[in-house]
Design a protein around this motif. Structure first.
Motif, PDB file in Angstrom:
ATOM      1  N   LYS A   4      25.913  37.729  50.608  1.00 20.12           N
ATOM      2  CA  LYS A   4      26.420  36.410  51.246  1.00 20.12           C
ATOM      3  C   LYS A   4      25.493  35.134  51.198  1.00 20.12           C
ATOM      4  O   LYS A   4      26.223  34.062  51.549  1.00 20.12           O
ATOM      5  CB  LYS A   4      26.791  36.645  52.803  1.00 20.12           C
ATOM      6  CG  LYS A   4      27.360  37.779  53.237  1.00 20.12           C
ATOM      7  CD  LYS A   4      27.807  38.033  54.488  1.00 20.12           C
ATOM      8  CE  LYS A   4      28.684  39.371  54.951  1.00 20.12           C
ATOM      9  NZ  LYS A   4      28.783  39.280  56.154  1.00 20.12           N
ATOM     10  N   GLN A   5      24.343  35.215  50.570  1.00 18.05           N
ATOM     11  CA  GLN A   5      23.526  34.081  50.422  1.00 18.05           C
ATOM     12  C   GLN A   5      23.738  33.276  49.226  1.00 18.05           C
ATOM     13  O   GLN A   5      24.043  33.862  48.338  1.00 18.05           O
ATOM     14  CB  GLN A   5      22.139  34.463  50.386  1.00 18.05           C
ATOM     15  CG  GLN A   5      21.134  33.394  50.534  1.00 18.05           C
ATOM     16  CD  GLN A   5      21.233  32.462  51.787  1.00 18.05           C
ATOM     17  OE1 GLN A   5      21.070  33.060  52.824  1.00 18.05           O
ATOM     18  NE2 GLN A   5      21.670  31.328  51.809  1.00 18.05           N
ATOM     19  N   MET A   6      23.952  31.880  49.568  1.00 20.56           N
ATOM     20  CA  MET A   6      23.970  30.893  48.336  1.00 20.56           C
ATOM     21  C   MET A   6      22.800  30.308  47.933  1.00 20.56           C
ATOM     22  O   MET A   6      21.972  29.692  49.055  1.00 20.56           O
ATOM     23  CB  MET A   6      24.871  29.986  48.788  1.00 20.56           C
ATOM     24  CG  MET A   6      25.456  28.721  47.638  1.00 20.56           C
ATOM     25  SD  MET A   6      26.266  29.619  46.476  1.00 20.56           S
ATOM     26  CE  MET A   6      27.957  29.297  47.352  1.00 20.56           C
ATOM     27  N   TYR A   7      22.202  30.553  46.665  1.00 23.30           N
ATOM     28  CA  TYR A   7      20.998  29.708  46.419  1.00 23.30           C
ATOM     29  C   TYR A   7      21.203  28.538  45.621  1.00 23.30           C
ATOM     30  O   TYR A   7      22.183  28.461  44.609  1.00 23.30           O
ATOM     31  CB  TYR A   7      20.168  30.674  45.388  1.00 23.30           C
ATOM     32  CG  TYR A   7      19.818  31.775  45.883  1.00 23.30           C
ATOM     33  CD1 TYR A   7      18.689  32.065  46.735  1.00 23.30           C
ATOM     34  CD2 TYR A   7      20.642  33.029  46.009  1.00 23.30           C
ATOM     35  CE1 TYR A   7      18.255  33.191  47.210  1.00 23.30           C
ATOM     36  CE2 TYR A   7      20.446  33.992  46.736  1.00 23.30           C
ATOM     37  CZ  TYR A   7      18.899  34.278  47.237  1.00 23.30           C
ATOM     38  OH  TYR A   7      18.368  35.530  48.130  1.00 23.30           O
ATOM     39  N   ALA A   8      20.715  27.300  45.919  1.00 19.01           N
ATOM     40  CA  ALA A   8      20.798  26.280  45.168  1.00 19.01           C
ATOM     41  C   ALA A   8      19.685  25.897  44.399  1.00 19.01           C
ATOM     42  O   ALA A   8      18.321  25.492  44.943  1.00 19.01           O
ATOM     43  CB  ALA A   8      21.175  25.110  46.584  1.00 19.01           C
ATOM     44  N   VAL A   9      19.837  26.020  43.276  1.00 18.62           N
ATOM     45  CA  VAL A   9      18.798  25.618  42.188  1.00 18.62           C
ATOM     46  C   VAL A   9      18.736  24.169  41.994  1.00 18.62           C
ATOM     47  O   VAL A   9      19.778  23.667  41.163  1.00 18.62           O
ATOM     48  CB  VAL A   9      18.905  26.537  40.758  1.00 18.62           C
ATOM     49  CG1 VAL A   9      17.590  26.327  40.308  1.00 18.62           C
ATOM     50  CG2 VAL A   9      18.985  27.969  41.244  1.00 18.62           C
ATOM     51  N   VAL A  10      17.637  23.554  42.184  1.00 16.72           N
ATOM     52  CA  VAL A  10      17.636  22.151  42.102  1.00 16.72           C
ATOM     53  C   VAL A  10      16.474  21.529  41.157  1.00 16.72           C
ATOM     54  O   VAL A  10      15.606  22.199  40.980  1.00 16.72           O
ATOM     55  CB  VAL A  10      17.535  21.471  43.683  1.00 16.72           C
ATOM     56  CG1 VAL A  10      17.311  19.948  43.554  1.00 16.72           C
ATOM     57  CG2 VAL A  10      18.671  22.007  44.365  1.00 16.72           C
ATOM     58  N   ASP A  11      16.759  20.565  40.451  1.00 15.24           N
ATOM     59  CA  ASP A  11      15.784  19.609  39.730  1.00 15.24           C
ATOM     60  C   ASP A  11      16.207  18.206  39.956  1.00 15.24           C
ATOM     61  O   ASP A  11      17.413  17.772  39.890  1.00 15.24           O
ATOM     62  CB  ASP A  11      16.087  20.116  38.333  1.00 15.24           C
ATOM     63  CG  ASP A  11      14.746  19.423  37.745  1.00 15.24           C
ATOM     64  OD1 ASP A  11      13.507  20.001  37.530  1.00 15.24           O
ATOM     65  OD2 ASP A  11      14.934  18.599  36.992  1.00 15.24           O
ATOM     66  N   ILE A  12      15.222  17.557  40.061  1.00 14.97           N
ATOM     67  CA  ILE A  12      15.228  15.947  40.217  1.00 14.97           C
ATOM     68  C   ILE A  12      14.386  15.175  39.030  1.00 14.97           C
ATOM     69  O   ILE A  12      13.417  15.756  38.843  1.00 14.97           O
ATOM     70  CB  ILE A  12      14.820  15.219  41.584  1.00 14.97           C
ATOM     71  CG1 ILE A  12      13.609  15.767  41.902  1.00 14.97           C
ATOM     72  CG2 ILE A  12      16.081  15.998  42.402  1.00 14.97           C
ATOM     73  CD1 ILE A  12      13.281  15.023  43.368  1.00 14.97           C
ATOM     74  N   GLU A  13      14.935  14.172  38.524  1.00 14.66           N
ATOM     75  CA  GLU A  13      14.302  13.342  37.746  1.00 14.66           C
ATOM     76  C   GLU A  13      13.792  12.050  38.533  1.00 14.66           C
ATOM     77  O   GLU A  13      14.900  11.670  39.303  1.00 14.66           O
ATOM     78  CB  GLU A  13      14.726  12.999  36.445  1.00 14.66           C
ATOM     79  CG  GLU A  13      15.067  14.460  35.699  1.00 14.66           C
ATOM     80  CD  GLU A  13      13.689  15.126  35.178  1.00 14.66           C
ATOM     81  OE1 GLU A  13      12.922  14.564  35.062  1.00 14.66           O
ATOM     82  OE2 GLU A  13      13.987  16.411  35.190  1.00 14.66           O
ATOM     83  N   THR A  14      12.574  11.397  38.503  1.00 15.72           N
ATOM     84  CA  THR A  14      12.316  10.326  39.212  1.00 15.72           C
ATOM     85  C   THR A  14      11.498   9.189  38.482  1.00 15.72           C
ATOM     86  O   THR A  14      10.949   9.488  37.295  1.00 15.72           O
ATOM     87  CB  THR A  14      11.397  10.573  40.434  1.00 15.72           C
ATOM     88  OG1 THR A  14      10.127  11.239  39.780  1.00 15.72           O
ATOM     89  CG2 THR A  14      12.040  12.021  41.104  1.00 15.72           C
ATOM     90  N   THR A  15      11.326   8.152  39.056  1.00 20.61           N
ATOM     91  CA  THR A  15      10.395   7.035  38.253  1.00 20.61           C
ATOM     92  C   THR A  15       9.120   7.355  38.436  1.00 20.61           C
ATOM     93  O   THR A  15       8.376   6.669  37.892  1.00 20.61           O
ATOM     94  CB  THR A  15      10.953   5.776  38.733  1.00 20.61           C
ATOM     95  OG1 THR A  15      10.572   5.578  40.206  1.00 20.61           O
ATOM     96  CG2 THR A  15      12.445   5.445  38.664  1.00 20.61           C
ATOM     97  N   GLY A  16       8.574   8.133  39.075  1.00 22.58           N
ATOM     98  CA  GLY A  16       7.296   8.511  39.296  1.00 22.58           C
ATOM     99  C   GLY A  16       6.825   9.437  40.287  1.00 22.58           C
ATOM    100  O   GLY A  16       7.911  10.250  40.866  1.00 22.58           O
ATOM    101  N   THR A  17       5.952   9.961  40.661  1.00 18.31           N
ATOM    102  CA  THR A  17       5.456  10.829  41.807  1.00 18.31           C
ATOM    103  C   THR A  17       5.196  10.644  43.141  1.00 18.31           C
ATOM    104  O   THR A  17       4.896  11.417  43.847  1.00 18.31           O
ATOM    105  CB  THR A  17       4.103  11.738  41.161  1.00 18.31           C
ATOM    106  OG1 THR A  17       3.062  10.631  41.113  1.00 18.31           O
ATOM    107  CG2 THR A  17       4.487  12.222  39.514  1.00 18.31           C
TER     108      THR A  17
END
Length: 924
Positions: A4-17
């Motif tokens: 029943k579990q939903m996994y949200a696989v996420v990635d973000i790109e940013t201007t810096g850290t």
């Protein structure tokens, strides 16, 4: 329930850290349920700030592209609601989770509080033999399609596929292994442990039978291994070596083509080992002649397990290549099969008994536990227990100290894992092998071993033989860093550390327990006496020359004789302490080894740490003894003090490569030395002289390449005077050449340097410009290590790679992977370096011209090796550009040119003409 579990696989790109000042420019999310991808969401985001050229180059996301995208404020609630009631998954979750949560709060949304899983940690556990755990590298290795690396939608998709791949592997693991991993996984980040635990619980409800390839021994699941028995065809075959062309063609059939150069080498090798009276045969054979099969095929008719051929090559990488590629090819044509085993010292293997004991330790650091879990998975795959299979860059972690093999004498014969021991398995394999593969370092270390690890034999082959002198020199050199030693002693003496644990383990032996306490006190005295000794040593330099931190200085007898009386007394005190400590070490070691079976495996782990430290002390003693006592001309002694006042002593033996002084040379009846660059011009004795050999035979296999059609060597007439230019001018010139060539040619370019400082200067001048042009520039020691850079360079269309040291040779970039090579400076050693200067003085004292017979041949061979990076097959085509005009202006330049292939066109022309010719030549 997980289904029943939903996994949200996420990635973000940013201007810096930095989430305080930087912003998100792209968000990607892939939703997984029931082991399948069910949905995707991705959007560009306007950061309301400029995206740097570096980030644009990395991600391919431009300022223009994000101008019409929504601000994060516009999508914050959408993203928050998307992630609600999911488990957050990311590759290095600690960055994405924290950065995204910060941005949500900034825009008025609640802080992220959902559980999270890190796929980096999962990969380290369940894919332990991967070279790299960077997402791009994993995708390439595992065959995951990654269309746009460093873009959030593509990275999220690949991370999702990686998670599913790892999950499938987890379900295939034995329940016993998963149980141990689950117990250890509490140390993992965020909720990764819960994820592993949930899968383990599901597996318990549907227990699968153990694979036929596995077995459980003492609670560990291991891959079954069998020693293949040596088999020899006694009847039905001729079993005679085919000397003629016709006989070879019949033998090779269509498996491999007949090559005249290779056939000549085969005959020379067979004749040497069966008929020649000379012990040493040198054969120079260029890459492309089929050199390896040239010696393997004839030896297949001679070698047996009772009298095996020992093959020594330059590196572990080439050892594995010999086993996996060359032996396999040879066995397609060899009538008598080759059974090969790679032989390494015990330090390359896992001790199963001690590894099992570590599973009972508590309060372990996270990295320790990651290694433990990875090894549990690796044990299902490995038959050798060779730690090199894990492809780690270093084994300098307490975990590896605890589990690296100490040798079969340190095993408990009563233990259930004794019969499964990897080192014992290696020794059984050796007895059934007619080919033993080692590297030059292992061979050189045979001189240092009390008991040789290699058998006597009629056949020894030293491949890539030109490396042997330098490697032998490195193996024989010794050094002592006082700060490191002092720090190590201090740590081991802390409460409940090594010496306390040893005393507890030896409580049944009161005399030895007392010795441990005395030894502990002696260490403190040695550390103090060394501090005073180095003070006295410094006075020698302060009185004789300006004190320069960070510079190696030679210590010669004339200078050392100026040591004060206090200094002489300190030497006597240190030597006396060391003498007592050696006796105590021997006594403690004897009691441990005699009563090994009475100690627990945990106690043996403690003793291994102690014995490792004893070895360190022995190395310090050896180095110090030579430094203060041995004034034979062959020893070069160096003193180095850095800005923090940390002192290092080094001793180098200039006669380490003289084979008559080694213990292994006499153990082999006949030796073949081979490689692509063994002679200097017409001088065939360059290498044999360095090895101290006189009565040798030298043969050359003709180079099979048509350099006139396939290669060019260009020297721009505008080249600046390298010796008179300052570092800034030199870097400016080299950068301008690279820039103009790269503007014209959209091909990979390899640039070779002799100095890391020069390499760094050129990189910093080129990097901003190349970033703006979207051209990747790779630099050794700056953007990565050798293997990583070569891999990226090989798969690129137009990268520029700046390399030094090891990039001059051993780089295999066939065909279009490398067509342009720039040599920034002729590869002479720096004669001002103390060690080089001392070596030249040593040669001069022996009546040898250090420049003509050492420096020039060495530089020329290196230049030839550089050319060998370009032309590695008959189909290869390439251009070598040398920016050092000394190749044509210096008196020795002609000698260097004559040592290059005869039909290689060498052209000194204006740079503009060179660009035109280069373009035309590579177009054909």
């Amino acid at each position: 329930m997980r289904e029943k579990q939903m996994y949200a696989v996420v990635d973000i790109e940013t201007t810096g850290t930095d989430p305080l000042t930087d912003r998100i420019i792209q968000f990607g999310c892939v939703l997984i349920k029931n082991g399948e991808i069910v949905s995707r969401f991705a959007t560009d985001i306007n950061p309301n700030q400029a995206i740097s050229k570096q980030i644009q180059g990395l991600t391919g996301i431009s300022n223009t592209r994000v101008q019409k995208a929504p601000y994060f404020e516009d999508v914050a609630l959408t993203i928050y609601n998307l992630l609600a009631d999911t488990i957050f998954v990311a590759h290095n979750i600690y960055f994405d989770y924290a950065f995204l949560s910060h941005e949500l709060v900034r825009c008025g949304a609640p802080k992220l509080k959902i559980p999270g899983i890190d796929t980096v940690e999962l990969a380290q556990v369940f894919l332990p033999t991967e070279k790299s755990f960077r997402l791009n590298d994993l995708a390439e290795s595992l065959g995951l399609v990654h269309d746009n690396p460093h873009q959030a939608d593509s990275d999220a998709q690949v991370t999702a596929e990686l998670l599913l791949l790892i999950e499938r592997k987890m379900y295939q693991l034995p329940l016993v292994t998963m149980e141990k991993i689950t117990k250890l996984s509490h140390k993992l980040g965020m909720n990764t442990h819960d994820y592993i635990s949930d899968i383990y619980e599901e597996m318990k409800n549907d227990i699968q039978p153990l694979s036929d390839q596995l077995k459980v021994v003492d609670g560990l699941v291991l891959r079954k291994k069998e020693v293949p028995l040596f088999q020899q065809q006694l009847y039905g075959g001729k079993n005679t070596f085919p000397k003629s062309k016709k006989a070879k063609q019949k033998r090779f059939s269509e498996t491999i083509g007949y090559r005249a150069e290779q056939s000549k080498m085969m005959n020379l090798v067979y004749q040497h080992f069966t008929e020649d009276e000379n012990k040493d045969l040198f054969i120079e054979a260029a890459t492309g002649t089929g050199k390896t099969l040239g010696y393997l095929f004839p030896l297949s008719y001679l070698a047996t397990p009772e009298n095996p051929v020992v093959i020594s090559t330059v590196s572990i990488v080439l050892q594995n290549q010999l086993l996996e590629k060359d032996i396999a090819l040879a066995n397609q044509v060899c009538e008598k099969k080759l059974h090969a085993t790679v032989v390494k010292s015990h330090r390359h293997y896992l001790d199963l008994q001690r590894f099992k004991a570590t599973l009972n330790f508590s309060n372990k650091a996270k990295q320790y536990v990651l290694y433990q879990m990875g090894v549990l998975v690796w044990l299902l795959e490995t038959q050798t227990g060779d730690l090199d299979e894990l492809q780690l860059t270093t084994l300098e972690h307490p975990f590896w100290y605890d589990v690296i093999h100490r040798g079969t004498a340190f095993l408990s014969e009563k233990g259930a894992l004794y019969k499964e021991d990897f080192l014992r398995f290696l020794h059984k394999n050796i007895k059934q092998s007619n080919v033993l593969i080692v590297n030059h370092a292992f061979l050189s270390q045979e001189t240092l071993r009390e008991v040789p690890l290699l058998p006597k034999s009629s056949f020894l082959i030293i491949d890539e033989a030109h490396h042997l002198p330098d490697i032998a020199g490195r193996i024989s050199s010794k050094q002592f860093n006082y700060f490191t030693f002092k720090k190590q002693v201090s740590l081991l003496q802390e409460k409940e550390q090594l010496f306390d644990k040893v005393s507890t383990s030896l409580k049944s032996y009161p005399e030895e327990t007392r010795l441990v306490r005395i030894y502990d006190q002696s260490l403190n005295e040695v550390v103090e006496e060394f501090s005073d000794f180095f003070f006295e040593l410094r006075q020698l330099f302060s009185s004789s020359q300006t004190r320069r931190f960070g510079e190696e200085r030679l210590v010669e007898k004339e200078l050392f004789d100026g040591l004060s009386i206090e200094g002489e007394i300190l030497i006597q005190k240190i030597e006396s302490l060391f003498s007592d400590m050696l006796q105590m070490q021997q006594r403690i070691q004897q009691i441990i080894e005699r009563n090994l079976e009475t100690f627990s495996v945990n106690e043996r782990i403690t003793f291994v740490r102690l014995l490792r430290f004893f070895e360190t002390v022995q190395q310090v003693i050896d180095c110090f003894d030579i430094f203060v006592n041995d004034w034979q001309p062959c020893w070069v002694k160096e003193y180095l003090e850095n800005k923090q006042g940390q002192v290092t002593l080094k001793v180098n033996n200039l006669e380490a490569s003289i084979l008559s002084s080694t213990l292994w040379y006499q153990r082999y009846e006949k030796i073949l030395y081979t490689g692509g660059t063994l002679k200097f011009g017409k001088n065939k004795h360059y290498l044999s002289d360095k090895l101290g050999l006189t009565d040798v035979v030298f043969k050359t296999i003709l180079d099979p390449y048509d350099y006139e059609d396939n290669a060019r060597l260009f020297l721009p007439t505008e080249s600046i005077n390298i010796q008179e230019s300052n570092p800034h001018e030199l870097a400016q010139y080299i950068a301008s050449v690279i820039r103009e060539i790269s503007d014209q040619e959209e091909r990979p370019i390899l640039v070779l340097f002799t100095s890391h400082e020069s390499l760094a200067n050129v990189y910093h001048k080129l990097q901003p410009d190349m970033l703006n042009r979207g051209r990747e520039i790779l630099a050794q020691g700056i953007t990565g290590g050798r293997e990583k850079l070569l891999k990226r360079f090989f798969h690129s269309k137009d990268s520029i790679l700046l390399g030094a040291d090891s990039f001059w040779e051993g780089v295999d970039l066939p065909g279009d992977a490398l067509q342009i090579l720039i040599v920034t400076r002729l590869p002479f050693e720096n004669p001002k370096r103390p060690f080089v200067k001392a070596r030249y003085n040593y040669l001069e004292d022996k009546g040898i011209d250090p420049f003509g017979q050492e420096a020039l041949p060495k530089a020329t061979l290196r230049l030839r090796q550089a050319l060998g990076r370009l032309i590695r097959s008959r189909q290869d085509k390439g251009v070598l550009i040398v920016l050092d005009k000394r190749l044509v202006t210096a008196k020795y330049g002609k000698k260097m040119q004559r040592a290059l292939p005869k039909n290689l066109p060498i052209k000194e022309i204006p740079f503009s003409e060179m660009l035109l010719e280069l373009k035309e030549f590579l177009k054909k």
